[in-house]
Design an enzyme around this catalytic site. Structure first.
Site, PDB file in Angstrom:
ATOM      1  N   GLY A  74       8.989  15.253  -2.334  1.00  0.00           N
ATOM      2  CA  GLY A  74       9.221  15.917  -1.064  1.00  0.00           C
ATOM      3  C   GLY A  74       7.938  15.975  -0.246  1.00  0.00           C
ATOM      4  N   CYS A 171       0.129  17.055   5.246  1.00  0.00           N
ATOM      5  CA  CYS A 171       1.428  17.658   4.931  1.00  0.00           C
ATOM      6  C   CYS A 171       2.264  17.908   6.175  1.00  0.00           C
ATOM      7  CB  CYS A 171       1.235  18.943   4.120  1.00  0.00           C
ATOM      8  SG  CYS A 171       0.303  18.674   2.595  1.00  0.00           S
TER       9      CYS A 171
END
Length: 219
Positions: A74, A171
């Site tokens: 993820g 991120c």
């Protein structure tokens, strides 16, 4: 509440190229059975950007000689390179009666505890997995769950060139700066960071002291 002791192998792997290591994690997870021991892999990678399942290409701000590998964890984009302590957690969550969210918090807790031992006050943030010192990020994490088992893991910036982080939105967060132990005045080797993190992860996995998990800080 403690669970029955489940065997755990800790393997020091050295410096390994990213993609073959990822494929090895996939194969280990696909082939493991009910009696397969869980493992922690302690390693470093040559410079590489990794882009998660939902990763958006626009978070790579500047192309360079550093390769980009699209992977199955993820999250968005992050950077791995020499001087970063990477630990991959190949864990049977069902056997340990762990939910994915518990596993993420456990990984963050291990990082928080080890950083506190070095005098660094760090925190987790709601909705932004990882560990932060003030407005900077010092550790990233990401998992893939397959057949109830995890792989991928965490990465702590120890003593590394931080400039590749400036070429991405780490991120997926625009303007997020990254830091390292060395930048914060803590002089330790990657090997020491690996050893301390592995010991804390092993303790948390065996003891699962949920009441000891630090609170989440709003972003």
């Amino acid at each position: 509440m403690a669970v029955e002791t489940v065997p755990l192998n800790v393997r020091t792997r050295g410096v390994l190229p990213y993609e073959p290591t990822w494929r090895e994690m996939q194969a280990f997870t696909a082939e493991r059975g009910p009696e397969t021991k869980d493992e922690l892999w302690l390693l470093q990678h040559p410079p590489v950007y990794t882009l998660g399942l939902a990763g958006k290409a626009e978070h790579l701000l500047e192309a360079s000689e550093i390769p980009v590998v699209k992977i199955d964890r993820g999250g968005q984009i992050t950077y791995h390179g020499p001087g970063q302590a990477v630990i991959y957690l190949l864990i049977d969550l069902h056997r340990r009666k762990l939910m994915v969210r518990q596993m993420v918090r456990l990984m963050e807790q291990a990082l928080l505890d080890v950083l506190a031992d070095w005098g660094i006050s760090a925190e987790r943030r709601e909705g932004a997995p990882g560990v932060y010192v003030g407005e900077t990020k010092i550790a990233a994490l990401g998992l893939k769950i397959s057949r109830g088992c995890s792989y991928h893991g965490l990465a702590l910036n120890v003593d590394m060139d931080l400039s590749p982080f400036a070429r991405i939105n780490p991120c997926g967060y625009e303007g997020l700066a990254c830091t390292s132990l060395q930048a914060l005045g803590v002089r330790v080797s990657v090997e020491e960071a690996h050893a301390r993190l592995a010991a804390r992860l092993e303790a948390l996995l065996h003891e699962l002291p949920q009441t000891a998990l630090a609170p989440v800080t709003a972003q």
